[in-house]
Design a protein around this motif. Structure first.
Motif, mmCIF file in Angstrom:
data_model
loop_
_atom_site.group_PDB
_atom_site.id
_atom_site.type_symbol
_atom_site.label_atom_id
_atom_site.label_comp_id
_atom_site.label_asym_id
_atom_site.label_seq_id
_atom_site.Cartn_x
_atom_site.Cartn_y
_atom_site.Cartn_z
ATOM 1 N N GLY A 187 -41.546 26.564 -39.664
ATOM 2 C CA GLY A 187 -40.346 25.870 -40.106
ATOM 3 C C GLY A 187 -39.384 26.793 -40.834
ATOM 4 N N GLN A 190 -37.120 29.037 -38.675
ATOM 5 C CA GLN A 190 -35.895 28.481 -38.098
ATOM 6 C C GLN A 190 -34.699 28.591 -39.039
ATOM 7 O OE1 GLN A 190 -36.012 27.834 -34.899
ATOM 8 N NE2 GLN A 190 -38.174 28.394 -35.122
ATOM 9 N N ASP A 229 -43.207 24.568 -32.561
ATOM 10 C CA ASP A 229 -42.754 24.095 -33.872
ATOM 11 C C ASP A 229 -43.014 22.600 -34.020
ATOM 12 O OD1 ASP A 229 -41.847 26.613 -34.513
ATOM 13 O OD2 ASP A 229 -39.761 26.209 -33.954
ATOM 14 N N LEU A 247 -37.579 20.035 -39.302
ATOM 15 C CA LEU A 247 -37.094 21.092 -38.413
ATOM 16 C C LEU A 247 -35.594 21.034 -38.189
ATOM 17 C CD1 LEU A 247 -39.948 20.925 -35.741
ATOM 18 C CD2 LEU A 247 -39.682 22.609 -37.570
#
Length: 284
Positions: A187, A190, A229, A247
């Motif tokens: 996470g 990203q 993910d 996310l």
């Protein structure tokens, strides 16, 4: 990459400063932009755009001295309309600053967890003071840079935590913590603006999977990074909405990634997909 004293490979933070300054130049068009990191308690100027001389390069600014030192000590922005005549600062560094022709200048701290980690400057050689837009863009750039440094700090903290875990945890609680750590690392990846840092995070997450499901050699991973993910969040028991929130995705997008992952893993349910991924060594 720089090697930290504990052996962790951390990207050079100077690259993050340079990227921030380039972004600020593109957004603002300001003629002179520079900055540096706080090292051993002093500010060291190292990144520059638009300078004409070399006098400022490598300059070490002590807390409380000059404009940058005032910003470092007070941990707040400061603006001068005419550097040469300003009475609110010491003039320890007049020679290199005035040789550059700088008049109007704003300096903003890069603050992470309450500590000033660097200072960014925007300056002009003309007689007019810097406008509010320029000051706002400089503050926004410093905020973005601080967020990037915070991500890097969290990565290092998580990697240090991972090193304390046993190679094959027998305690189910440790296994669950390892799985949560894996999901959180993916996470955080990203949110990383630096591609090299993002790749490093993803690599670290992959290494964690070998602690609970060692495979030699590992089977091929059929999932895309985003599918993995999503599945890593599902493995923690997250709903689609919770995974989407963690996310920064739309819930329908999460559903699409999950369906694709299930298809690739030949799974009919979310649970089967997680089990299959763990058997393949894709998830811890």
């Amino acid at each position: 990459m720089l090697s930290a004293p504990d052996g962790l490979l951390r990207p050079d933070d100077g690259d993050a400063y340079r990227q921030a300054l380039r972004l600020l130049r593109d957004r603002s068009g300001l003629p002179v932009i520079f900055g540096g990191q706080v090292l051993d308690g002093n500010l060291t100027l190292a990144q520059f755009l638009g300078v004409r001389t070399s006098g400022l390069r490598g300059l070490r600014v002590a807390p409380g001295t000059g404009l940058g030192g005032r910003v470092l000590a007070a941990a707040r922005p400061m603006t001068l309309n005419d550097y040469g005549t300003a009475g609110s600062i010491t003039h320890d560094y007049d020679t290199p600053v005035l040789a550059e022709g700088i008049r109007a200048v704003t300096a903003v701290p890069v603050t992470v967890q309450g500590a000033v980690r660097g200072v960014l400057y925007a300056a002009d050689r003309g007689p007019d003071p810097l406008g509010g837009r320029a000051q706002s863009l400089l503050a926004d750039t410093a905020h973005r840079l601080a967020a990037e440094l915070s991500v890097r700090d969290e990565v290092d903290r998580r990697l240090r935590l991972a090193r304390t875990l046993p190679a094959a945890p027998a305690d189910p609680r440790l296994t669950e913590e390892l799985r949560a750590l894996h999901a959180e690392l993916r996470g955080i990846a990203q949110d990383a603006a630096d591609p090299a840092l993002r790749a490093r995070l993803q690599s670290a997450a992959r290494r964690l999977t070998t602690l609970t499901s060692p495979q030699d050699p590992p089977p091929p991973n059929p999932l895309s990074p985003r599918e993995l993910d999503v599945l890593s969040q599902v493995a923690l028991g997250c709903t689609n909405a919770e995974a989407a929130d963690r996310l920064s995705l739309h819930p329908e997008t999460v559903k699409a990634y999950l369906r694709s992952a299930m298809r690739k893993l030949d799974a009919h349910t979310r649970h089967e997909a997680v089990v299959s991924a763990r058997r393949r060594g894709i998830l811890p």
